[in-house]
Design an enzyme around this catalytic site. Sequence first.
Site, PDB file in Angstrom:
ATOM      1  N   HIS A  14      23.586  23.292  40.186  1.00 21.42           N
ATOM      2  CA  HIS A  14      23.359  21.999  39.524  1.00 21.42           C
ATOM      3  C   HIS A  14      24.310  20.938  40.077  1.00 21.42           C
ATOM      4  O   HIS A  14      25.513  21.027  39.863  1.00 21.42           O
ATOM      5  CB  HIS A  14      23.576  22.201  38.025  1.00 21.42           C
ATOM      6  CG  HIS A  14      23.350  20.998  37.185  1.00 21.42           C
ATOM      7  ND1 HIS A  14      24.363  20.375  36.488  1.00 21.42           N
ATOM      8  CD2 HIS A  14      22.225  20.286  36.925  1.00 21.42           C
ATOM      9  CE1 HIS A  14      23.870  19.350  35.816  1.00 21.42           C
ATOM     10  NE2 HIS A  14      22.577  19.269  36.064  1.00 21.42           N
ATOM     11  N   HIS A  50      23.421  11.165  40.448  1.00 21.14           N
ATOM     12  CA  HIS A  50      22.766  11.552  39.194  1.00 21.14           C
ATOM     13  C   HIS A  50      22.190  10.388  38.405  1.00 21.14           C
ATOM     14  O   HIS A  50      21.211  10.549  37.682  1.00 21.14           O
ATOM     15  CB  HIS A  50      23.735  12.327  38.300  1.00 21.14           C
ATOM     16  CG  HIS A  50      23.112  12.791  37.028  1.00 21.14           C
ATOM     17  ND1 HIS A  50      23.251  12.121  35.840  1.00 21.14           N
ATOM     18  CD2 HIS A  50      22.301  13.851  36.775  1.00 21.14           C
ATOM     19  CE1 HIS A  50      22.567  12.765  34.903  1.00 21.14           C
ATOM     20  NE2 HIS A  50      21.990  13.808  35.431  1.00 21.14           N
TER      21      HIS A  50
HETATM   22 CA    CA Z   1      19.080  16.749  37.743  1.00 20.72          CA
END
Ligand code: CA
Length: 306
Positions: A14, A56
Site C-alpha cells: 500500500h 495519494h
Molecule cells: Ca489507494
Amino acid sequence: MQKNKKGDKVIIAHRGASGYLPEHTMEAKAMAYAMNPDYIEQDLVLSKDDVPVVIHDIYLDDVTNVNEVFFDRKREDGRYYVIDFTFEELQKLQITERFNPKTGKQFYPKRFPKGKGNFKLHSLQQEIELIQGLNYSTGNNIGIYPEIKNPEFHHTNGKDIAKITIDILSRYGYKTKNDRCIFQCFDAKELERVRKELKSELFLVQLIEFEEETKQLKNFATYADGIGPWYKQILDKRGKDKWEFTSLVEDAHTLGLKVHPYTFRADQLDEFSSFDEMMQVLFFEANVDGGFTDFPDKMVEFLVKK
Ligand code: CA
C-alpha cells in the site's frame, strides 16, 4: 530471487513500503519490491500538463514542502493542488513523511522522520519502468495496482484521468487480466465507464468507502472483478471466542468478486491485539482474498508461515 510459498492470498504493498519510508516515493517502492509482495500500489493524480503523478491526494501540502517552494500558489481554500503545477515544477518539491499541514505534526509518529532525506515526486511511467526493470533484473514478476483519484474532480478541471492512465498502461503492456495489473477506483460510475466505454479488459476493483455502497455488489459485479472495502465493513462484532462477520465477503464471493480490503497497518491496530491477529482474522476467518498493507514484509512473513 527465491519465490515465497505463501498460498493464494494477494499481498498489495500500500503506497509502497509506506510503514518504513515516505509513501509513494521511489525508495518506498524499491523497498516494497524487495519484500516480495504480489502487487505494488500507485495512487494517481494528473499534473497541469497531464502527467499522472504518483501521490495519494489531489493536494500537495500534507506530504511535501510546497508551501516553502511555491508559497503564493495556493487556492482560496488555502490548499495546494497537484493539478495547478506542471510536472517540471513538481520536481522542485521534497516529499516527506505524511503530516497534518495545520499543526505540522507527523501522522504516524513511529515512521520515517518528517523532513529527513531527499525524496521526489515521480510519474506513473517512471514507476512502471522501476518495477518492470526489477522484474527483468530479478526474474520476479511483481504487478502494479494503480488507482485513479477523484476522477470527477479531474473532469471538472477538463481532464480525463481514466483515459490517460489506461492508454499509458496499455503502452507498457498492461491490457488484460493476465497482465499483472489491477486497476482500482472509488468512483463507481467512472470504473463502470472504464469497462464499458473505454473498453478496458484489465482486472477491475471497485473500492468501497461508505457502508451503503456495500449493498451495491450486484451492480459492481456487472463490470468489476473484485471489491476493495474498508476492513471494518467486514467485521461485525467480537463474539465470545471469535469474530463475527458481515455478509460482505460471502456475498462478494457468491457474485464471483474477489475481496481486497484496506488497510493492514501494524502501527494502527484498533480492535486487534496484534498484527498477526488482524491478519489471521481477516485472511483465514473472514476469508478475504488479499489485502493492502503498509508493512508488506510482515504480511509476506505471516502468509509464508501459514
Ligand atoms: Ca489507494
